[in-house]
Design a protein around this motif. Structure first.
Motif, PDB file in Angstrom:
ATOM      1  N   LYS A  66       9.202   1.232  -2.844  1.00  0.00           N
ATOM      2  CA  LYS A  66       9.380   2.437  -3.658  1.00  0.00           C
ATOM      3  C   LYS A  66       8.798   3.710  -3.039  1.00  0.00           C
ATOM      4  CE  LYS A  66       5.351   1.860  -6.717  1.00  0.00           C
ATOM      5  NZ  LYS A  66       4.888   1.672  -8.089  1.00  0.00           N
ATOM      6  N   GLU A  91      -3.710  16.103  -1.857  1.00  0.00           N
ATOM      7  CA  GLU A  91      -5.037  15.833  -1.284  1.00  0.00           C
ATOM      8  C   GLU A  91      -6.166  16.426  -2.115  1.00  0.00           C
ATOM      9  OE1 GLU A  91      -2.369  16.684   0.457  1.00  0.00           O
ATOM     10  OE2 GLU A  91      -2.234  15.494   2.287  1.00  0.00           O
ATOM     11  N   GLY A 151       1.029   8.599   1.665  1.00  0.00           N
ATOM     12  CA  GLY A 151      -0.087   9.373   2.206  1.00  0.00           C
ATOM     13  C   GLY A 151      -0.819   8.646   3.299  1.00  0.00           C
ATOM     14  N   ALA A 152      -1.820   9.330   3.828  1.00  0.00           N
ATOM     15  CA  ALA A 152      -2.749   8.642   4.714  1.00  0.00           C
ATOM     16  C   ALA A 152      -3.486   7.606   3.871  1.00  0.00           C
ATOM     17  CB  ALA A 152      -3.721   9.645   5.323  1.00  0.00           C
ATOM     18  N   ILE A 161      -6.033   5.927   1.930  1.00  0.00           N
ATOM     19  CA  ILE A 161      -7.259   6.409   1.286  1.00  0.00           C
ATOM     20  C   ILE A 161      -8.412   5.424   1.495  1.00  0.00           C
ATOM     21  CG2 ILE A 161      -8.280   7.098  -0.929  1.00  0.00           C
ATOM     22  CD1 ILE A 161      -5.330   7.892  -1.765  1.00  0.00           C
ATOM     23  N   PHE A 189       8.154   7.983  -2.814  1.00  0.00           N
ATOM     24  CA  PHE A 189       7.006   8.881  -2.648  1.00  0.00           C
ATOM     25  C   PHE A 189       6.851   9.337  -1.188  1.00  0.00           C
ATOM     26  CE2 PHE A 189       5.653   6.176  -6.300  1.00  0.00           C
ATOM     27  CZ  PHE A 189       5.560   7.184  -7.247  1.00  0.00           C
ATOM     28  N   GLY A 227       1.165  13.614   0.613  1.00  0.00           N
ATOM     29  CA  GLY A 227       0.112  13.786   1.599  1.00  0.00           C
ATOM     30  C   GLY A 227       0.656  13.571   3.000  1.00  0.00           C
ATOM     31  N   ALA A 257       1.172   3.444   3.161  1.00  0.00           N
ATOM     32  CA  ALA A 257       0.135   4.406   3.549  1.00  0.00           C
ATOM     33  C   ALA A 257      -0.146   4.324   5.049  1.00  0.00           C
ATOM     34  CB  ALA A 257      -1.145   4.128   2.754  1.00  0.00           C
ATOM     35  N   LEU A 278      -8.209  14.350  -4.262  1.00  0.00           N
ATOM     36  CA  LEU A 278      -9.189  13.468  -3.612  1.00  0.00           C
ATOM     37  C   LEU A 278     -10.367  14.254  -3.045  1.00  0.00           C
ATOM     38  CD1 LEU A 278      -6.488  11.496  -1.595  1.00  0.00           C
ATOM     39  CD2 LEU A 278      -7.637  10.672  -3.656  1.00  0.00           C
ATOM     40  N   ALA A 322       0.851  -1.204   0.000  1.00  0.00           N
ATOM     41  CA  ALA A 322       0.000   0.000   0.000  1.00  0.00           C
ATOM     42  C   ALA A 322       0.883   1.249   0.000  1.00  0.00           C
ATOM     43  CB  ALA A 322      -0.920  -0.015   1.207  1.00  0.00           C
ATOM     44  N   GLU A 380       3.831  15.103   5.140  1.00  0.00           N
ATOM     45  CA  GLU A 380       3.586  15.674   6.466  1.00  0.00           C
ATOM     46  C   GLU A 380       4.430  14.969   7.532  1.00  0.00           C
ATOM     47  OE1 GLU A 380      -0.613  14.983   5.710  1.00  0.00           O
ATOM     48  OE2 GLU A 380      -1.017  17.094   6.092  1.00  0.00           O
ATOM     49  N   PRO A 436      -4.806  18.682   3.134  1.00  0.00           N
ATOM     50  CA  PRO A 436      -3.918  17.982   4.076  1.00  0.00           C
ATOM     51  C   PRO A 436      -4.521  18.025   5.484  1.00  0.00           C
ATOM     52  CG  PRO A 436      -2.650  19.433   2.650  1.00  0.00           C
ATOM     53  CD  PRO A 436      -4.100  19.749   2.401  1.00  0.00           C
ATOM     54  N   GLY A 437      -4.340  16.943   6.229  1.00  0.00           N
ATOM     55  CA  GLY A 437      -4.931  16.894   7.563  1.00  0.00           C
ATOM     56  C   GLY A 437      -3.943  16.552   8.667  1.00  0.00           C
ATOM     57  N   PHE A 438      -2.701  16.207   8.287  1.00  0.00           N
ATOM     58  CA  PHE A 438      -1.693  15.870   9.309  1.00  0.00           C
ATOM     59  C   PHE A 438      -0.663  16.995   9.431  1.00  0.00           C
ATOM     60  CE2 PHE A 438      -2.059  10.895   8.807  1.00  0.00           C
ATOM     61  CZ  PHE A 438      -3.363  10.951   9.279  1.00  0.00           C
TER      62      PHE A 438
HETATM   63  N1  CAA Z   1      -3.650   4.979   0.543  1.00  0.00           N
HETATM   64  C1  CAA Z   1      -3.989   3.703   0.310  1.00  0.00           C
HETATM   65  N2  CAA Z   1      -3.443   2.950  -0.661  1.00  0.00           N
HETATM   66  C2  CAA Z   1      -2.506   3.535  -1.430  1.00  0.00           C
HETATM   67  C3  CAA Z   1      -2.097   4.864  -1.254  1.00  0.00           C
HETATM   68  C4  CAA Z   1      -2.702   5.603  -0.202  1.00  0.00           C
HETATM   69  N3  CAA Z   1      -2.367   6.866   0.074  1.00  0.00           N
HETATM   70  N4  CAA Z   1      -1.168   5.172  -2.186  1.00  0.00           N
HETATM   71  C5  CAA Z   1      -0.993   4.044  -2.910  1.00  0.00           C
HETATM   72  N5  CAA Z   1      -1.813   3.059  -2.465  1.00  0.00           N
HETATM   73  C6  CAA Z   1      -1.940   1.698  -2.976  1.00  0.00           C
HETATM   74  C7  CAA Z   1      -2.644   1.669  -4.307  1.00  0.00           C
HETATM   75  O1  CAA Z   1      -4.054   1.699  -4.126  1.00  0.00           O
HETATM   76  C8  CAA Z   1      -2.155   0.357  -4.873  1.00  0.00           C
HETATM   77  O2  CAA Z   1      -2.863  -0.692  -4.282  1.00  0.00           O
HETATM   78  P1  CAA Z   1      -3.325  -1.988  -5.167  1.00  0.00           P
HETATM   79  O3  CAA Z   1      -2.021  -2.605  -5.624  1.00  0.00           O
HETATM   80  O4  CAA Z   1      -4.056  -2.828  -4.174  1.00  0.00           O
HETATM   81  O5  CAA Z   1      -4.135  -1.456  -6.282  1.00  0.00           O
HETATM   82  C9  CAA Z   1      -0.734   0.279  -4.363  1.00  0.00           C
HETATM   83  O6  CAA Z   1      -0.651   1.185  -3.252  1.00  0.00           O
HETATM   84  C10 CAA Z   1       0.292   0.730  -5.374  1.00  0.00           C
HETATM   85  O7  CAA Z   1      -0.073   2.006  -5.839  1.00  0.00           O
HETATM   86  P2  CAA Z   1      -0.198   2.378  -7.397  1.00  0.00           P
HETATM   87  O8  CAA Z   1      -0.563   1.166  -8.192  1.00  0.00           O
HETATM   88  O9  CAA Z   1      -1.091   3.557  -7.506  1.00  0.00           O
HETATM   89  O10 CAA Z   1       1.318   2.749  -7.707  1.00  0.00           O
HETATM   90  P3  CAA Z   1       1.851   3.745  -8.844  1.00  0.00           P
HETATM   91  O11 CAA Z   1       3.323   3.588  -8.845  1.00  0.00           O
HETATM   92  O12 CAA Z   1       1.095   3.557 -10.111  1.00  0.00           O
HETATM   93  O13 CAA Z   1       1.475   5.223  -8.312  1.00  0.00           O
HETATM   94  C11 CAA Z   1       1.366   6.956  -6.648  1.00  0.00           C
HETATM   95  C12 CAA Z   1       2.113   5.709  -7.173  1.00  0.00           C
HETATM   96  C13 CAA Z   1       1.514   8.103  -7.647  1.00  0.00           C
HETATM   97  C14 CAA Z   1       2.020   7.334  -5.328  1.00  0.00           C
HETATM   98  C15 CAA Z   1      -0.127   6.617  -6.460  1.00  0.00           C
HETATM   99  O14 CAA Z   1      -0.224   5.412  -5.732  1.00  0.00           O
HETATM  100  C16 CAA Z   1      -0.895   7.667  -5.729  1.00  0.00           C
HETATM  101  O15 CAA Z   1      -1.253   8.694  -6.303  1.00  0.00           O
HETATM  102  N6  CAA Z   1      -1.197   7.424  -4.418  1.00  0.00           N
HETATM  103  C17 CAA Z   1      -2.000   8.321  -3.633  1.00  0.00           C
HETATM  104  C18 CAA Z   1      -1.201   9.534  -3.179  1.00  0.00           C
HETATM  105  C19 CAA Z   1      -2.093  10.471  -2.390  1.00  0.00           C
HETATM  106  O16 CAA Z   1      -3.084  10.970  -2.887  1.00  0.00           O
HETATM  107  N7  CAA Z   1      -1.726  10.731  -1.112  1.00  0.00           N
HETATM  108  C20 CAA Z   1      -2.482  11.575  -0.254  1.00  0.00           C
HETATM  109  C21 CAA Z   1      -3.447  10.766   0.554  1.00  0.00           C
HETATM  110  S1  CAA Z   1      -4.599  11.778   1.457  1.00  0.00           S
HETATM  111  C22 CAA Z   1      -3.737  12.293   2.820  1.00  0.00           C
HETATM  112  O17 CAA Z   1      -2.584  11.954   3.024  1.00  0.00           O
HETATM  113  C23 CAA Z   1      -4.540  13.144   3.735  1.00  0.00           C
HETATM  114  C24 CAA Z   1      -3.781  13.691   4.907  1.00  0.00           C
HETATM  115  O18 CAA Z   1      -3.028  14.651   4.802  1.00  0.00           O
HETATM  116  C25 CAA Z   1      -4.053  13.160   6.222  1.00  0.00           C
END
Ligand code: CAA
Length: 257
Positions: free
Chosen positions: A58, A132, A63-64, A66, A105, A108, A26, A135, A23, A112, A139-141
């Motif tokens: 990698k 964020e 992020g948190a 999702i 990476f 998010g 995350a 989505l 994940a 933070e 950002p929340g953290f």
């Molecule tokens: N939460 C949960 N699962 C996540 C995740 C996250 N933040 N980021 C990646 N994953 C999971 C994917 O769902 C995927 O799972 P599956 O294999 O089960 O489908 C696995 O990790 C691998 O990810 P990708 O296939 O997407 O990998 P990629 O190399 O194609 O892309 C990435 C990498 C660009 C980082 C992409 O995964 C991505 O955009 N991730 C989300 C990043 C994001 O939006 N982070 C902010 C979260 S919100 C937050 O953090 C709020 C806060 O401030 C509290």
């Protein structure tokens, strides 16, 4: 022993590796709890001098979690943000420095988390961002606050409003990361940790405290805090040892007392 956080010891240094690579490390409640518990244990460990934090695979942390956030109510989301923010504040209050070895990476909650660490080292594959808005949330953290404090409102607004990612070079140039490394980012972070571990531990913790606790203070308040902590250093045997060793042209042997 946690299945989402591996802790390894090298003398006075710990390496904390978040181990949810499927994940992209995350941050769900289990990871936040594991990091919080590790920080509580670290604070009680008198022999610990520095921590290196990294992620397996990698990502540092993408992020948190999702999936865990998708169906939260506003009240639950507020509680989740409070939990993540408390972890960040705990890292800042730790007596020992935390060095973020950003191997991939840091998005998010991952960006933070890195900003809650004291020194951020960016590897060649590091990607920072606050995506964020992609989505439909913010950002929340601590992202809106720590990023603006670290890099200024101009660049924080650029990252938080567009959600774009920045690589190691740009992260260093904007002041988000302290250093960029071409080689093994954990090894580089460990080298920094060893450098810090050889210094006076009380002085290191006071320097960290003086900066974090007064980041938002006016100058005279910050200077007063610095003065007090400087004076307190003179109540330690490390001050006496450090200055005596310099004058005797030998290496200091600090004890943290
Ligand atoms: N939460 C949960 N699962 C996540 C995740 C996250 N933040 N980021 C990646 N994953 C999971 C994917 O769902 C995927 O799972 P599956 O294999 O089960 O489908 C696995 O990790 C691998 O990810 P990708 O296939 O997407 O990998 P990629 O190399 O194609 O892309 C990435 C990498 C660009 C980082 C992409 O995964 C991505 O955009 N991730 C989300 C990043 C994001 O939006 N982070 C902010 C979260 S919100 C937050 O953090 C709020 C806060 O401030 C509290």
């Amino acid at each position: 022993m946690s299945d989402v956080l591996r802790i390894e010891r090298q003398g006075p240094i710990e390496i904390w590796t978040i181990t949810r690579p499927k994940a992209l490390n995350a941050l769900n409640a289990a990871v936040i709890d594991a990091l919080t518990e590790a920080a509580i244990a670290a604070d009680a460990d008198a022999d610990l001098r520095a921590i290196v934090l990294t992620g397996e695979g990698k990502a540092f942390v993408a992020g948190a979690d999702i999936a865990a956030m998708q169906s939260l109510t506003p009240a639950e989301a507020g509680a989740f943000a409070a939990k993540g923010q408390a972890m960040g504040e705990r890292f800042e209050r730790l007596g020992v420095p935390v060095i973020a070895a950003v191997n991939g990476f840091a998005l998010g909650g991952g960006c933070e988390l890195a900003m809650s660490c004291d020194i951020v080292i960016a590897g060649a594959r590091a990607k920072f961002g606050q995506p964020e808005v992609n989505l439909g949330v913010i950002p929340g953290f601590g992202g809106t606050q720590r990023l603006a404090r670290r890099v200024g409102a101009t660049k924080a607004l650029d990252l938080c409003l567009t959600g774009r990612f920045v690589g190691a070079e740009e992260a260093v140039s904007m002041g988000l990361a302290a250093r960029r490394v071409e080689g093994d980012v954990v090894e580089e972070a460990l080298a920094i940790a060893r450098t810090i571990a050889a210094k006076g531990p009380v002085a290191v913790s006071y320097a960290k405290r003086a900066i974090h606790e007064n980041a938002d203070a006016d100058l005279s308040t910050g200077l007063a805090a610095e003065r007090n902590l400087f004076a307190l250093c003179f109540a330690t045997s490390d001050q006496s040892e450090g200055m005596t060793a310099f004058l005797e042209k030998r290496a200091a042997e600090f004890t943290g007392a």
